[in-house]
Structures are given as structure tokens and as C-alpha cells.
Enzyme design. Structure first.
Site, short mmCIF file in Angstrom:
data_model
loop_
_atom_site.label_atom_id
_atom_site.label_comp_id
_atom_site.label_asym_id
_atom_site.label_seq_id
_atom_site.Cartn_x
_atom_site.Cartn_y
_atom_site.Cartn_z
N LYS A 70 -37.70 -90.09 -65.80
CA LYS A 70 -38.00 -91.04 -64.72
C LYS A 70 -36.84 -92.03 -64.53
O LYS A 70 -36.97 -92.98 -63.80
CB LYS A 70 -39.32 -91.76 -65.00
CG LYS A 70 -40.48 -90.78 -65.15
CD LYS A 70 -41.83 -91.46 -65.11
CE LYS A 70 -42.96 -90.48 -65.42
NZ LYS A 70 -44.21 -90.82 -64.75
N ASN A 120 -59.60 -94.38 -63.48
CA ASN A 120 -59.38 -94.48 -64.93
C ASN A 120 -59.77 -95.88 -65.40
O ASN A 120 -60.22 -96.71 -64.62
CB ASN A 120 -57.93 -94.13 -65.28
CG ASN A 120 -56.95 -95.08 -64.63
OD1 ASN A 120 -56.94 -96.26 -64.92
ND2 ASN A 120 -56.16 -94.56 -63.70
N PHE A 149 -43.97 -97.66 -68.35
CA PHE A 149 -44.87 -97.61 -69.50
C PHE A 149 -45.14 -96.14 -69.78
O PHE A 149 -44.97 -95.29 -68.90
CB PHE A 149 -46.20 -98.32 -69.20
CG PHE A 149 -46.18 -99.80 -69.45
CD1 PHE A 149 -45.35 -100.63 -68.72
CD2 PHE A 149 -47.01 -100.37 -70.40
CE1 PHE A 149 -45.34 -102.01 -68.94
CE2 PHE A 149 -47.02 -101.75 -70.63
CZ PHE A 149 -46.18 -102.56 -69.90
N ASP A 182 -52.69 -89.27 -61.78
CA ASP A 182 -51.71 -88.19 -61.61
C ASP A 182 -52.20 -87.14 -60.63
O ASP A 182 -51.40 -86.37 -60.10
CB ASP A 182 -51.44 -87.52 -62.97
CG ASP A 182 -50.58 -88.42 -63.85
OD1 ASP A 182 -49.63 -89.02 -63.33
OD2 ASP A 182 -50.87 -88.52 -65.06
N ASP A 184 -45.08 -89.47 -57.92
CA ASP A 184 -44.74 -90.23 -59.12
C ASP A 184 -43.89 -91.43 -58.68
O ASP A 184 -42.70 -91.31 -58.40
CB ASP A 184 -43.97 -89.35 -60.11
CG ASP A 184 -43.84 -90.05 -61.46
OD1 ASP A 184 -43.64 -91.28 -61.47
OD2 ASP A 184 -43.97 -89.38 -62.50
O1 PMT Z 1 -54.58 -102.29 -67.23
P1 PMT Z 1 -54.98 -102.46 -68.67
O2 PMT Z 1 -56.46 -102.28 -68.88
O3 PMT Z 1 -54.45 -103.75 -69.25
O4 PMT Z 1 -54.30 -101.27 -69.50
C1 PMT Z 1 -52.92 -101.27 -69.72
C2 PMT Z 1 -52.36 -99.85 -69.65
C3 PMT Z 1 -52.88 -99.04 -70.82
C4 PMT Z 1 -52.74 -99.18 -68.32
C5 PMT Z 1 -50.79 -100.03 -69.72
O5 PMT Z 1 -50.43 -100.68 -70.91
C6 PMT Z 1 -50.09 -98.71 -69.64
O6 PMT Z 1 -49.86 -98.02 -70.63
N1 PMT Z 1 -49.72 -98.31 -68.39
C7 PMT Z 1 -49.16 -96.95 -68.09
C8 PMT Z 1 -50.30 -96.01 -67.85
C9 PMT Z 1 -49.86 -94.62 -67.45
O7 PMT Z 1 -50.33 -94.13 -66.43
O8 PMT Z 1 -48.94 -94.04 -68.20
P2 PMT Z 1 -48.30 -92.57 -67.93
O9 PMT Z 1 -47.69 -92.21 -69.21
O10 PMT Z 1 -49.31 -91.64 -67.35
O11 PMT Z 1 -47.22 -92.83 -66.82
C10 PMT Z 1 -45.86 -93.12 -67.15
C11 PMT Z 1 -45.28 -94.13 -66.19
O12 PMT Z 1 -45.20 -93.57 -64.89
C12 PMT Z 1 -46.08 -95.41 -66.06
O13 PMT Z 1 -45.15 -96.46 -65.94
C13 PMT Z 1 -46.84 -95.23 -64.75
O14 PMT Z 1 -47.07 -96.48 -64.09
C14 PMT Z 1 -45.87 -94.38 -63.95
N2 PMT Z 1 -46.51 -93.47 -62.99
C15 PMT Z 1 -47.30 -92.45 -63.43
C16 PMT Z 1 -47.83 -91.54 -62.52
C17 PMT Z 1 -47.56 -91.74 -61.15
N3 PMT Z 1 -48.09 -90.90 -60.24
N4 PMT Z 1 -46.80 -92.76 -60.74
C18 PMT Z 1 -46.26 -93.62 -61.63
O15 PMT Z 1 -45.57 -94.57 -61.25
#
Ligand code: PMT
Length: 399
Positions: free
Chosen positions: A339, A200, A321, A269, A300
Site C-alpha cells: 500500500k 464490522n 493500520f 473489503d 482500497d
Molecule cells: O474503531 P475502533 O473500535 O477504535 O477500532 C480500531 C481498529 C481496530 C479499527 C483500528 O485500530 C485498526 O486496526 N484499523 C484498521 C482496520 C482494518 O481494516 O485493517 P486492514 O488490515 O483490513 O486494512 C489495512 C489498511 O488498509 C487499514 O489502514 C485500512 O484503513 C485500509 N483499507 C482497507 C481496506 C480498504 N478497502 N480500504 C482501506 O483504506
């Protein structure tokens, strides 16, 4: 404070006055050439202390010797930092008082460069800056604009008010001392075959900014990052990983000591169910000219940390995030609960200047009761500062 010989030195008395007004004690050291641009008397008047310039002046050394001065400082600000002084710092030259002080001090060093745009961009200067950064020297500016030499471009001394604010921040109390902060950053890469990946756009900027800010506040910081072009911030231990599985293993290894967990990474994911051992050949897919890639869910990581933290009694603060393209706050609230987080940074990634691979971000904090604090667009560093302020507040409320 070290003042070197550039035209921007005329702004320094104003900067010293601002710092003194903020309650700081400022002692000035000038390079020999600085006196061409600003007088010792002006600096002595605004700082209220004698100004030092000469390493071998018996009367000056008698008042406070140069090693005592280096030991006394909590921070050494170099402003303006000319190309010449940066080169001497980078090579560790102690040929006059300023260089000696900069070698002897154990205090953090903040440099505010100011010079002609071509001098700033010259590879020699950039290499010196990069080397100093790696050694932990912090930089503020230079800014872009009209330069005293008549050129236009990067090279202006940062605004004295901005420099003063940075000094105050650096001298701020280390409110996260004793905390162990683990931050995930960047995107993961999931192999399709030995040369192709599912990936990504995450650059790691947001997570790296959070790690840097936590370190500035005195925490022990481990940054677990996917592939990134960024340098590891000063004072941060960085572990580079590639896949979601590797990120999960690195997080698990650090979790025992971790008191604050921040998941800023864009963890894939899904990953290919069965990565090919050899490069998939174009003609191996036959006549159909299309192929189906079967994907499976990755672990996750955040949900696992949330779950483990709740099981262990909830002493660890867990911050996630949520990168969303629609229904931002509803999705953030859902992730907060599912979470088992204490705080979610809701990130609208559709807005210009927000989200992936840019230097700014637009976020809202969604707190433990679902309450929302919206922030306007700001640099990722400022977002990190506000996030850490919020984390400190939550810490205070919980203890
Ligand atoms: O790295 P940059 O270019 O500065 O960009 C910043 C960003 C956009 C990546 C950052 O600000 C951000 O939003 N990060 C979260 C990205 C994300 O994957 O969001 P999500 O909504 O899909 O996941 C929710 C949370 O679960 C996140 O904290 C993620 O780290 C966590 N997660 C998700 C999937 C997974 N398999 N394991 C996780 O830990």
C-alpha cells in the site's frame, strides 16, 4: 488557574507547586467558597503571585485587571471544578471574578471536576459537562474511589501529577502547525437491502483519538468517519460517511491539501454486488431456507492514496493500520510495501483490551525499513500520542 469551593481544593497548593516546578507561571483566582477549603496565603506562597478573589476590589484590579488576566493566560485550569462552578460556566454566568475570567478568556480551558458521585452523575451536571465539552472545554477526571463525603464512586479529583502532565501537554508547542492531517476512522456499512448492511465492530475510537491528538498539536484535521456514537473532537472537521465508496470520495476530496494521511478505518473489503432495492422478504428465498450473498471487492482507499502520493513525489506522509488475528508483523510489513505506506500500525485484534470497540489498544509501529517498535497496552489516546510522536519524527527525518 481557577479554584472553586470543594474539599479537594486542599490538594491545589501541591498541584500549583508541581506546575511551578515544571517552569510554568501560575496565577490563582478563587471563587468565594474556595476560601473555605484553602487559604489565599497558601496559594500565594506556592505560586509566588498575589491571589485574586474579588471582582470589585480596587487594589486587586489595579494590580492586574480581570480582562488583562484573561488575556494573559495561555491556558485556564479549573481545579477543583465543583458542580456549582460547572453549572455557572455552562450558563455563562459572570457573577464573580472566576466566571468573568472564564467568559473573557480565549485560552483553552481544562476542567478537573471533583464532587460527590451522585452530584457528578446527576443529569443536570452531565448536561452541563456535555455542553462545555461541545464548546471545547477539556476535562480530566473525575476518578473513581473513596470520596471525602463517605460515598464511593466517580467524583475524586484526578491525581495532581496527572493534571500537571495534561497541562504541560496542552501547552506543548504546536509542532504540527501548517500540516493538514486527514484521518479515516470507524467501520463502513455496505447495504444488502434498504434495512440490512454488511458491517464490522469498529467504533471509530482509534481514528478519532488520532484526529484529536493531531488537532491538539496544531494541525488542520479532517476526520472522515463511518457511523459512530462519538462526538467530533474539538478543533476537528468531521465528515460522516456510510459506505467504502463514500469514504473514498470524501478522502479524494481532501487529498489535494493533505500532508499526512492516517487510515485507521476498518473499511469493508467486500460489499454486496447488487443491493436489493426493496427489503428482502424471508419467504422470497423459497424452500432452501438459505441464501447466497454475492460480494465484490471495495476500493482500497489506503492503497490508492499510497499510489497517488508516490506518483506525486512522495511529499505526503502515508500511515496505515493493519488489523490482524495472526502473523501480525509479517502481514504489517506486506501492507507497508503493497500500500506504499511510510508507517504501519500493526494491531493485534485478538488480545483482550485491544482492537475493536474498546478504549485501549495494543499496537506495534512498523517503520519504513520494516523495523518494529512494540507498545504495551495503553489507552487509544496514548496510542495516538505515540503515533503522532512517531509521525513527527518521520517528518523531521524526511525534510
Ligand atoms: O474503531 P475502533 O473500535 O477504535 O477500532 C480500531 C481498529 C481496530 C479499527 C483500528 O485500530 C485498526 O486496526 N484499523 C484498521 C482496520 C482494518 O481494516 O485493517 P486492514 O488490515 O483490513 O486494512 C489495512 C489498511 O488498509 C487499514 O489502514 C485500512 O484503513 C485500509 N483499507 C482497507 C481496506 C480498504 N478497502 N480500504 C482501506 O483504506
Amino acid at each position: 488557574m481557577v479554584i472553586s469551593g470543594g474539599i479537594a481544593a486542599y490538594k491545589i497548593p501541591d498541584l500549583v507547586r508541581t506546575l511551578v516546578r515544571a517552569g510554568l507561571v501560575v496565577r490563582c483566582v478563587m471563587t468565594r467558597s474556595a476560601a473555605q477549603f484553602v487559604t489565599p496565603l497558601a496559594l500565594q506562597t506556592v505560586s509566588g503571585h498575589p491571589v485574586r478573589a474579588d471582582l470589585f476590589d480596587a487594589s486587586e484590579e489595579g494590580a492586574i485587571d480581570h480582562i488583562a488576566l484573561a488575556d494573559w493566560a495561555d491556558l485556564v485550569l479549573v481545579a477543583p471544578a465543583t458542580a456549582s462552578l460547572l453549572a455557572r460556566m455552562s450558563h455563562g454566568l459572570a457573577d464573580e471574578l472566576a466566571g468573568t475570567l472564564l467568559l473573557a478568556t480565549r485560552a483553552p480551558v481544562l476542567a478537573a471536576p471533583a464532587m460527590n458521585v451522585n452530584m457528578w452523575r446527576h443529569p443536570a451536571t452531565q448536561e452541563n459537562v456535555e455542553r462545555l465539552r461541545r464548546r471545547g472545554v477539556r476535562f480530566i477526571g473525575p476518578e473513581t474511589g473513596a470520596l471525602a463525603c463517605g460515598w464511593e464512586g466517580e467524583g475524586r479529583l484526578a491525581d495532581p501529577a496527572v493534571i500537571a502532565a495534561e497541562v504541560e501537554l496542552l501547552l506543548a508547542p504546536k509542532r504540527l502547525a501548517g500540516e493538514v492531517v486527514v484521518v479515516t476512522a470507524g467501520g463502513t456499512r455496505e447495504p444488502i437491502d434498504p434495512v440490512r448492511v454488511v458491517a464490522n465492530r469498529s467504533s471509530g475510537k482509534m481514528g478519532t483519538a488520532v484526529a484529536a491528538e493531531a488537532a491538539r498539536r496544531g494541525a488542520r484535521v479532517v476526520l472522515i468517519s463511518g457511523p459512530t456514537a462519538l462526538a467530533a473532537p474539538a478543533g476537528v472537521h468531521r465528515v460522516l460517511v456510510e459506505t467504502a465508496s463514500e469514504m473514498r470520495a470524501a478522502v479524494q476530496a481532501e487529498l489535494g491539501a493533505c500532508t499526512i494521511f492516517v487510515a485507521a478505518a476498518a473499511v469493508s473489503d467486500f460489499r454486496p454486488l447488487a443491493p436489493a432495492a426493496d427489503k428482502i422478504k424471508k419467504d422470497s428465498i423459497g424452500e432452501a431456507s438459505r441464501m447466497v450473498l454475492e460480494l465484490e471487492r471495495t476500493p482500497d482507499i489506503l492503497a490508492e492514496v499510497g499510489e497517488a502520493s508516490a506518483r506525486e513525489g512522495g511529499g505526503r506522509l502515508v500511515v496505515g493500520f493493519a488489523a490482524e488475528t495472526r502473523d501480525l508483523l509479517a502481514a504489517a510489513r506486506r501492507k507497508l510495501e503493497q500500500k506504499r505506506c511510510h508507517l504501519i500500525v500493526a494491531n493485534d485484534v485478538t488480545r483482550e483490551g485491544s482492537g475493536f470497540d474498546v478504549d485501549t489498544n495494543v499496537v506495534s509501529f512498523v517503520g519504513p525499513g520494516g523495523e518494529v517498535e512494540e507498545l504495551s497496552m495503553r489507552s487509544k489516546r496514548e496510542v495516538a500520542e505515540r503515533l503522532l510522536d512517531r509521525i513527527e519524527k518521520l517528518r523531521g527525518e524526511r525534510s
